[in-house]
Design a protein around this motif. Structure first.
Motif, mmCIF file in Angstrom:
data_model
loop_
_atom_site.group_PDB
_atom_site.id
_atom_site.type_symbol
_atom_site.label_atom_id
_atom_site.label_comp_id
_atom_site.label_asym_id
_atom_site.label_seq_id
_atom_site.Cartn_x
_atom_site.Cartn_y
_atom_site.Cartn_z
ATOM 1 N N GLY A 80 0.916 -1.036 0.554
ATOM 2 C CA GLY A 80 0.379 -0.062 -0.300
ATOM 3 C C GLY A 80 1.322 1.011 -0.147
ATOM 4 N N LEU A 81 0.676 1.936 -0.565
ATOM 5 C CA LEU A 81 0.632 3.765 -0.692
ATOM 6 C C LEU A 81 0.618 4.172 0.880
ATOM 7 C CD1 LEU A 81 0.021 5.411 -3.592
ATOM 8 C CD2 LEU A 81 2.446 3.873 -3.461
ATOM 9 N N ILE A 82 1.406 4.977 1.466
ATOM 10 C CA ILE A 82 1.657 6.002 2.666
ATOM 11 C C ILE A 82 0.394 6.849 2.420
ATOM 12 C CG2 ILE A 82 2.844 6.657 4.769
ATOM 13 C CD1 ILE A 82 4.979 4.606 4.158
ATOM 14 N N THR A 83 -0.232 6.838 3.309
ATOM 15 C CA THR A 83 -1.216 8.491 2.988
ATOM 16 C C THR A 83 -1.524 8.532 4.487
ATOM 17 O OG1 THR A 83 -3.383 9.050 2.569
ATOM 18 C CG2 THR A 83 -2.863 6.917 2.818
ATOM 19 N N ASP A 84 -2.128 9.656 4.779
ATOM 20 C CA ASP A 84 -2.949 10.212 5.684
ATOM 21 C C ASP A 84 -4.133 9.640 6.934
ATOM 22 O OD1 ASP A 84 -6.054 12.117 5.298
ATOM 23 O OD2 ASP A 84 -4.377 11.288 3.926
ATOM 24 N N GLU A 85 -4.495 9.971 7.741
ATOM 25 C CA GLU A 85 -5.651 9.709 8.240
ATOM 26 C C GLU A 85 -6.947 9.184 7.199
ATOM 27 O OE1 GLU A 85 -8.197 9.429 12.624
ATOM 28 O OE2 GLU A 85 -8.244 11.273 10.522
ATOM 29 N N SER A 86 -7.306 10.698 6.208
ATOM 30 C CA SER A 86 -8.794 9.836 5.369
ATOM 31 C C SER A 86 -8.218 9.433 4.378
ATOM 32 C CB SER A 86 -8.615 11.493 5.261
ATOM 33 O OG SER A 86 -7.353 11.782 3.908
ATOM 34 N N GLY A 87 -6.579 8.923 4.320
ATOM 35 C CA GLY A 87 -6.780 7.805 3.105
ATOM 36 C C GLY A 87 -6.427 8.411 1.921
ATOM 37 N N GLU A 88 -6.863 9.847 1.869
ATOM 38 C CA GLU A 88 -6.904 10.701 0.634
ATOM 39 C C GLU A 88 -5.995 11.168 -0.403
ATOM 40 O OE1 GLU A 88 -10.099 11.099 -0.771
ATOM 41 O OE2 GLU A 88 -11.000 9.867 0.690
ATOM 42 N N LEU A 89 -4.765 11.534 0.253
ATOM 43 C CA LEU A 89 -3.196 11.465 0.110
ATOM 44 C C LEU A 89 -2.263 10.450 -1.056
ATOM 45 C CD1 LEU A 89 -1.499 13.814 2.739
ATOM 46 C CD2 LEU A 89 -2.536 14.802 0.317
ATOM 47 N N SER A 90 -2.158 11.071 -1.648
ATOM 48 C CA SER A 90 -1.442 10.002 -2.434
ATOM 49 C C SER A 90 0.276 10.403 -3.002
ATOM 50 C CB SER A 90 -1.704 9.878 -4.528
ATOM 51 O OG SER A 90 -2.776 9.661 -4.463
ATOM 52 N N SER A 91 -0.178 11.363 -1.397
ATOM 53 C CA SER A 91 1.462 11.934 -1.529
ATOM 54 C C SER A 91 1.758 13.063 -0.404
ATOM 55 C CB SER A 91 1.976 12.491 -2.717
ATOM 56 O OG SER A 91 1.578 13.927 -2.920
ATOM 57 N N ILE A 92 3.385 12.914 -0.164
ATOM 58 C CA ILE A 92 3.465 13.874 1.149
ATOM 59 C C ILE A 92 4.146 14.589 0.803
ATOM 60 C CG2 ILE A 92 4.229 13.260 3.219
ATOM 61 C CD1 ILE A 92 2.978 11.615 3.084
ATOM 62 N N PRO A 93 3.534 16.014 0.980
ATOM 63 C CA PRO A 93 4.559 17.919 0.884
ATOM 64 C C PRO A 93 5.112 17.895 1.733
ATOM 65 C CG PRO A 93 1.691 17.869 1.133
ATOM 66 C CD PRO A 93 2.072 16.261 0.840
ATOM 67 N N ILE A 94 6.557 18.023 1.988
ATOM 68 C CA ILE A 94 7.115 18.042 2.932
ATOM 69 C C ILE A 94 7.610 19.461 2.839
ATOM 70 C CG2 ILE A 94 8.746 17.969 4.568
ATOM 71 C CD1 ILE A 94 8.922 14.576 3.481
ATOM 72 N N THR A 95 6.428 20.220 3.251
ATOM 73 C CA THR A 95 7.210 21.589 3.552
ATOM 74 C C THR A 95 8.903 22.186 3.653
ATOM 75 O OG1 THR A 95 6.386 22.874 5.154
ATOM 76 C CG2 THR A 95 4.700 22.060 3.333
ATOM 77 N N TYR A 96 9.239 23.703 3.367
ATOM 78 C CA TYR A 96 10.329 24.501 3.823
ATOM 79 C C TYR A 96 10.040 24.365 5.546
ATOM 80 C CZ TYR A 96 12.728 24.343 -0.573
ATOM 81 O OH TYR A 96 13.238 24.104 -1.692
ATOM 82 N N ASP A 97 8.731 25.103 6.249
ATOM 83 C CA ASP A 97 8.271 25.226 7.329
ATOM 84 C C ASP A 97 7.636 23.861 7.877
ATOM 85 O OD1 ASP A 97 8.693 28.129 6.614
ATOM 86 O OD2 ASP A 97 6.602 28.101 6.114
ATOM 87 N N ALA A 98 7.992 22.169 7.248
ATOM 88 C CA ALA A 98 7.661 21.525 7.831
ATOM 89 C C ALA A 98 8.360 21.110 8.928
ATOM 90 C CB ALA A 98 8.148 19.692 7.365
ATOM 91 N N THR A 99 8.018 20.485 10.040
ATOM 92 C CA THR A 99 8.822 19.822 11.505
ATOM 93 C C THR A 99 10.086 18.858 10.956
ATOM 94 O OG1 THR A 99 7.261 18.084 11.927
ATOM 95 C CG2 THR A 99 6.969 20.308 13.129
ATOM 96 N N SER A 100 10.995 19.299 11.822
ATOM 97 C CA SER A 100 12.432 18.141 11.959
ATOM 98 C C SER A 100 11.541 16.766 12.272
ATOM 99 C CB SER A 100 12.992 18.972 13.019
ATOM 100 O OG SER A 100 12.313 18.121 14.133
ATOM 101 N N THR A 101 10.492 16.477 13.372
ATOM 102 C CA THR A 101 10.395 14.938 13.438
ATOM 103 C C THR A 101 8.784 14.950 12.710
ATOM 104 O OG1 THR A 101 11.616 14.888 14.261
ATOM 105 C CG2 THR A 101 10.242 12.881 14.034
ATOM 106 N N ILE A 102 8.372 14.332 11.671
ATOM 107 C CA ILE A 102 7.650 13.653 11.580
ATOM 108 C C ILE A 102 6.849 11.667 11.712
ATOM 109 C CG2 ILE A 102 5.342 13.569 9.859
ATOM 110 C CD1 ILE A 102 6.835 15.985 8.048
ATOM 111 N N ASP A 103 5.782 12.110 12.795
ATOM 112 C CA ASP A 103 5.756 10.308 13.961
ATOM 113 C C ASP A 103 4.466 10.445 13.026
ATOM 114 O OD1 ASP A 103 5.629 8.328 14.663
ATOM 115 O OD2 ASP A 103 6.124 9.363 15.924
ATOM 116 N N LEU A 104 4.440 9.841 11.483
ATOM 117 C CA LEU A 104 2.763 8.493 11.161
ATOM 118 C C LEU A 104 2.358 7.869 12.281
ATOM 119 C CD1 LEU A 104 4.303 8.079 7.623
ATOM 120 C CD2 LEU A 104 2.930 10.265 8.703
ATOM 121 N N GLY A 105 3.170 7.269 13.366
ATOM 122 C CA GLY A 105 2.711 6.494 13.923
ATOM 123 C C GLY A 105 2.055 5.036 13.240
ATOM 124 N N THR A 106 1.293 4.229 14.176
ATOM 125 C CA THR A 106 0.861 3.366 13.092
ATOM 126 C C THR A 106 0.437 2.901 11.897
ATOM 127 O OG1 THR A 106 1.297 2.129 16.173
ATOM 128 C CG2 THR A 106 0.332 0.463 14.067
#
Length: 635
Positions: A80-106
């Protein structure tokens, strides 16, 4: 844990439920984390998973497609592709203002995606304080970004880049926006969509593949998700190990202008091994006729001077579908998505693109065009072309309206003079600003016999006998010209000007109104000089010769100073009852496809029977050449 480097983000995920439960688990299977940096080289990368806790660093300011794949007897297939909780995103846009750590959880498998436990609200903050609404808009747009996540297209259990298989896919979609009103209030994409295609580039282990430029044979086959098949519209050997196959959806059947989303098969013939090979792709495409998914849709309005040189372009960006429309106020995600936005300039032989410098901090903007946007040379060219190409190779071509000013480029700097002789007025003059203005004439043709033929548009001028909207007589007396239609007459002040590049203008001051027209051939020649300065070294036209007149058909030929490769010629046909009394009767272009054999013909049977004299004036980029005068008899 070590500090995350500047400009990077650490993404963490728990794969315990993905690797250890359900049918996904197989003790003898290897699992891989697979990702594509769409903002970078778009190559497919894979990492063997040796733990349920995965931590990887990624660049900020980039968009990624990520997924978990595993080895199977049928090849390396997606869990499967990794997506957000809604399951709608097909990609992960990491902006320049993103946090230093993104924990996607389980991550949890849900259909064909792996869903994060992070809420959309929290996800939007982690990615750089993107608004939830903007992220939802982006989710409706990014359905095609996963097209590059096909790591084992021959399904042999080996990653393609480990066995010399490289490929790329481009999806052209073309839209025609008819009027200025659509810039401010666009309709559904379905109302503008004209055609689409799929272009596949592939290097299959440096093997030789079968191609057919004009598709006389079925050198390749595209199998759609529903089993229907399409052969290429054309294909080509690109000479660098890559081959190109162009598939047109109209070949599916009448009225079909798009491809559906799903699993595709491409069948190619490997000439080295003497066999057919079948490749598999999971692709998603925009379907403007049916989809309710959003797409980022730019509307634009080009402003140009009366001689066709572009002045500026105004742009708006919308999230638009068949059920909703919203002008984008935040272009931060768009900035990450755009590979290029360009404005097409054309020289009738080869086009070139002028990059548009979009200010993504200003969603409503008017962009001044660079000086090299010397365009719109073709008469009656009412539309401009903008290409929006995103990081997933969606090539959106938009044809849209042009608003012309009544004055030419550099008008304020022109130095006006009295015409030296009436002969300098003879010829074709135009004002693009009057294309949609029925109260003015777009084209004026001053004949040598004192006749002025006026046209509301170029439609009565090109490639046929001249059919003017109205005919006048004119008389030139120094700086005055008197025009008479048989019932009334009007006297205007007339002056001429010439600029350094050779363009000529005439100015008519009639009462309170000033009308400025460009000499058509001076514009061609000035444009030709610019093209030559840009590296287009066109041949010199040596001669044009009337060869014969048989069965009311005129035959003529031209000669070039060398081997012809490209360029156009305009032909003016002067016909009259004596060599000293000929009028411009026909005007036509011939382009490079028709110039290979240098011979042409025209049927003159619509003329009344009688004796006529004919002369052809040929105008190429560099010079004007006149033919011999020939006496003919129309029967």
């Amino acid at each position: 844990m070590e500090a995350v480097p500047k400009g990077k983000t650490l993404i963490k995920m728990d794969l315990s439920k993905v690797l250890s439960t359900g049918e996904n688990r197989a003790s003898d299977s290897n699992y891989y984390f697979v990702y594509v940096d769409l903002s970078g080289d778009r190559e497919i990368n894979h990492i063997l998973i040796d733990s349920t806790d995965l931590e990887l660093t990624f660049d900020k300011g980039h968009v990624y497609v990520m997924g978990i794949f595993r080895e199977t007897d049928e090849g390396i297939l997606p869990v499967g592709l990794i997506t957000d909780e809604s399951g709608e995103l097909s990609s992960i846009p990491i902006t320049y203002d993103a946090t230093s750590t993104i924990d996607l959880g389980t991550l949890v498998a849900s259909g064909n995606v792996l869903v994060s436990t992070v809420t959309l609200e929290d996800f939007s903050h982690l990615l750089g304080n993107i608004s939830e609404e903007a992220l939802k808009q982006f989710a409706g747009y990014d359905i095609t970004l996963k097209n590059f996540m096909n790591p084992d297209i021959d399904r042999n259990g080996i990653f393609d880049n480990e066995e010399g298989i490289y490929w790329g896919e481009v999806t052209p979609n073309n839209f025609k926006i008819p009027s200025e009103e659509d810039f401010y209030n666009p309709k559904s994409p379905e109302d503008y969509h004209t055609d689409s295609a799929v272009i596949l580039w592939i290097n299959y282990k440096n093997h030789h593949l079968e191609t057919d430029l004009y598709t006389i044979t079925a050198c390749a086959t595209l199998v759609l998700p529903n089993g229907e098949t399409v052969i290429p519209h054309n294909s080509a050997d690109l000479r660098n190990g890559f081959y190109q196959f162009y598939f047109n959806p109209q070949y599916i059947g009448k009225g079909v202008f798009f491809f559906p989303s799903g699993e595709y098969k491409v069948i190619l013939h490997d000439k080295d091994d003497g066999r057919d090979i079948t490749l598999y792709f999971n692709w998603a495409f925009y379907n403007p006729s049916e989809t309710d998914e959003g797409m980022i849709f730019p509307t634009f309005l080009v402003k140009a001077y009366s001689d066709g040189i572009a002045k500026s372009i105004s742009m708006k960006f919308w999230l638009i579908s068949n059920s909703k429309k919203q002008e984008l106020e935040d272009l931060s995600l768009l900035k990450m998505m755009v590979k290029s936005i360009s404005f097409d300039a054309w020289d009738d032989v080869s086009g070139y693109a002028v990059d548009i410098d979009v200010n993504y901090d200003d969603p409503k903007q008017e962009i001044t065009m660079p000086e090299n946007a010397f365009i719109l040379r073709t008469p009656g060219f009412e539309f401009a072309h903008v290409h929006y190409v995103d990081i997933s190779q969606n090539d959106m071509g938009f044809t849209g309206p042009i608003v012309y000013e009544n004055k030419p480029y550099g008008y304020a700097d022109l130095s006006w003079n009295v015409m030296d002789s009436p002969s300098s007025l003879v010829g074709i003059w135009y004002n693009h600003g009057f294309i949609r203005d029925d109260s003015h004439f777009a084209v004026l043709v001053f004949q040598p016999d004192g006749t002025l033929e006026a046209f509301n548009s170029w439609e009565g001028v090109l490639w046929s006998r001249l059919y003017p909207t109205k005919v006048f007589s004119y008389k030139l007396d120094g700086s005055n010209i008197t025009v008479n239609d048989g019932e009334t007459s009007m006297t205007c002040t007339i002056k001429e000007a010439q600029v350094e590049d050779g363009r000529r203008f005439t100015k008519l001051e009639c009462g309170d109104e000033t009308l400025v027209y460009t000499n058509f051939y001076s514009y061609i020649n000035a444009y030709g000089k610019k093209l030559e300065n840009n590296g287009y070294d066109y041949l010199r036209l040596k001669s044009v010769t009337i060869d014969s007149f048989e069965n009311n058909v005129l035959h003529w030929s031209i000669d070039w100073d060398g081997e012809y490769e490209g360029g156009i010629v305009g032909f003016d046909f002067y016909i009259g009852n004596s060599p000293d009394n000929m009028k411009l009767v026909y005007f036509q272009y011939e382009d490079y496809e028709h110039m290979k054999d240098r011979r042409f013909s025209m049927d003159l049977s619509e003329f009344e029977p009688g004796i006529y004299y004919v002369k052809i004036v040929a105008n190429a980029w560099k010079e004007i050449v006149e033919s011999n005068v020939v006496e003919i008899e129309v029967k």
